[in-house]
Design a protein around this motif. Sequence first.
Motif, mmCIF file in Angstrom:
data_model
loop_
_atom_site.group_PDB
_atom_site.id
_atom_site.type_symbol
_atom_site.label_atom_id
_atom_site.label_comp_id
_atom_site.label_asym_id
_atom_site.label_seq_id
_atom_site.Cartn_x
_atom_site.Cartn_y
_atom_site.Cartn_z
ATOM 1 N N VAL A 1 0.441 -1.585 0.045
ATOM 2 C CA VAL A 1 0.456 0.031 0.269
ATOM 3 C C VAL A 1 0.891 1.450 0.093
ATOM 4 C CG1 VAL A 1 -1.749 1.056 1.206
ATOM 5 C CG2 VAL A 1 -1.613 -1.394 1.356
ATOM 6 N N PRO A 2 0.584 2.404 -1.327
ATOM 7 C CA PRO A 2 1.780 3.565 -0.994
ATOM 8 C C PRO A 2 1.735 3.775 0.624
ATOM 9 C CG PRO A 2 0.173 3.287 -2.710
ATOM 10 C CD PRO A 2 -0.117 1.873 -2.229
ATOM 11 N N GLY A 3 2.308 4.388 0.740
ATOM 12 C CA GLY A 3 2.913 5.485 2.059
ATOM 13 C C GLY A 3 2.816 4.516 3.598
ATOM 14 N N THR B 1 9.482 3.512 -6.078
ATOM 15 C CA THR B 1 8.514 2.583 -6.238
ATOM 16 C C THR B 1 6.706 2.707 -6.185
ATOM 17 O OG1 THR B 1 10.519 0.503 -5.317
ATOM 18 C CG2 THR B 1 8.438 0.023 -6.303
ATOM 19 N N HIS B 2 6.489 3.224 -5.241
ATOM 20 C CA HIS B 2 5.099 2.973 -5.382
ATOM 21 C C HIS B 2 4.366 4.227 -6.024
ATOM 22 C CE1 HIS B 2 4.895 0.989 -1.444
ATOM 23 N NE2 HIS B 2 4.446 0.505 -1.563
ATOM 24 N N ARG B 3 5.449 5.102 -6.189
ATOM 25 C CA ARG B 3 4.322 6.296 -7.015
ATOM 26 C C ARG B 3 5.332 5.580 -8.409
ATOM 27 N NH1 ARG B 3 9.014 11.338 -4.721
ATOM 28 N NH2 ARG B 3 7.714 11.853 -2.862
ATOM 29 N N TRP C 1 -1.150 0.256 -9.934
ATOM 30 C CA TRP C 1 -1.671 -0.520 -8.638
ATOM 31 C C TRP C 1 -3.094 -0.180 -8.591
ATOM 32 C CZ3 TRP C 1 -3.778 1.959 -4.447
ATOM 33 C CH2 TRP C 1 -3.562 1.822 -3.106
ATOM 34 N N ARG C 2 -3.620 0.808 -9.087
ATOM 35 C CA ARG C 2 -5.097 1.553 -8.708
ATOM 36 C C ARG C 2 -5.975 0.621 -10.286
ATOM 37 N NH1 ARG C 2 -3.529 7.866 -9.245
ATOM 38 N NH2 ARG C 2 -4.340 8.521 -7.183
ATOM 39 N N GLY D 1 -7.651 3.113 5.252
ATOM 40 C CA GLY D 1 -7.645 4.702 5.192
ATOM 41 C C GLY D 1 -6.555 4.993 3.819
ATOM 42 N N MET D 2 -5.586 4.283 3.980
ATOM 43 C CA MET D 2 -4.397 4.742 3.272
ATOM 44 C C MET D 2 -4.348 4.403 2.156
ATOM 45 S SD MET D 2 -1.266 3.730 5.108
ATOM 46 C CE MET D 2 -0.300 4.211 4.837
ATOM 47 N N ILE D 3 -5.572 3.335 1.340
ATOM 48 C CA ILE D 3 -5.601 2.256 0.484
ATOM 49 C C ILE D 3 -6.790 3.911 -0.347
ATOM 50 C CG2 ILE D 3 -7.408 1.384 -1.143
ATOM 51 C CD1 ILE D 3 -5.818 -1.344 0.890
ATOM 52 N N ARG D 4 -7.853 4.223 0.633
ATOM 53 C CA ARG D 4 -8.876 5.324 0.076
ATOM 54 C C ARG D 4 -8.023 5.981 0.563
ATOM 55 N NH1 ARG D 4 -14.297 3.901 1.373
ATOM 56 N NH2 ARG D 4 -14.456 5.789 -0.237
ATOM 57 N N ALA D 5 -7.203 6.504 0.189
ATOM 58 C CA ALA D 5 -6.576 8.189 0.334
ATOM 59 C C ALA D 5 -5.906 8.125 -1.424
ATOM 60 C CB ALA D 5 -5.502 8.529 1.207
ATOM 61 N N LYS D 6 -5.513 6.904 -1.567
ATOM 62 C CA LYS D 6 -5.088 6.502 -3.170
ATOM 63 C C LYS D 6 -6.523 6.651 -4.424
ATOM 64 C CE LYS D 6 -1.307 7.737 -2.113
ATOM 65 N NZ LYS D 6 -0.201 8.991 -2.628
ATOM 66 N N GLN D 7 -7.203 6.091 -3.949
ATOM 67 C CA GLN D 7 -8.405 5.403 -4.544
ATOM 68 C C GLN D 7 -10.018 5.504 -3.558
ATOM 69 O OE1 GLN D 7 -6.619 2.741 -7.289
ATOM 70 N NE2 GLN D 7 -9.083 2.172 -7.900
ATOM 71 N N PRO D 8 -10.534 6.713 -3.420
ATOM 72 C CA PRO D 8 -11.817 7.386 -2.378
ATOM 73 C C PRO D 8 -12.707 6.541 -2.753
ATOM 74 C CG PRO D 8 -10.630 9.516 -3.559
ATOM 75 C CD PRO D 8 -9.479 8.080 -4.188
#
Length: 229
Positions: free
Chosen positions: A129-131, A140-142, A148-149, A167-174
């Motif tokens: 999970v990015p972050g 790598t995550h960037r 990833w999405r 929360g971290m996943i939803r921050a990247k894919q709300p």
Amino acid sequence: MRILSLNYEYPPIGGGGAPFSQGLNEALVRRGHDVDVVTSGMADLPRNEIRSGVHIHRIPCIRRHRGYSTLPELATQVPGSLKKAIELSRTGHYDINHTHFVVPSGVVAYLLKRVTGLDYVLTAHGSDVPGYNPDRFRLTHRLILPAWRRILSEAAATHTPSQFLRGMIRAKQPELPVDVIPYGFDEPPTISAGSRQNRLLVVTRMFERKGVQFRARRTGAPLGGVRRR
């Protein structure tokens, strides 16, 4: 049900999500389901094995250590895993593919769905999970964020063991629905009555984000009493 399980790490290889997926798969077998696992291999491990009723298929790849692997090593596992997963899917019908980690295993699940149409359920465990692990994977995550999405958007369902990771996943894919399913555990053995002490056992890697320092403060134990193995 017939279940295909993809995880780039599976005991005795790996930690964290590896023993979790092992426990889950063995519990599914005890409930009468058939489970095939496709995972990384090492020279001293059998290519094919049945453990506690779970069929394990280990893929030749570059991996020098059981406890961890580098990013280039992870990449070498993907082609062989995809080939084996396609082979298994074509020789026997699966009802679902349960994939652990968005990367690298999710790459295999996504391509497998494109080839065979087999839907996958995805469990994100942390470093995928990015972050979550910026000291190792920030760049790598960037770089992989678009892929990833796409992997997450194609999943039939996405789970994670904590609200924090959700929360971290939803921050990247709300817009992505993410269910929280905490890690399970077997019923502990019965402890005979006797004197009790306020003691806490924490088994984890010694990273600040694991919160060992807060557990020690809440229980009154000095941080110097933490033992590393």
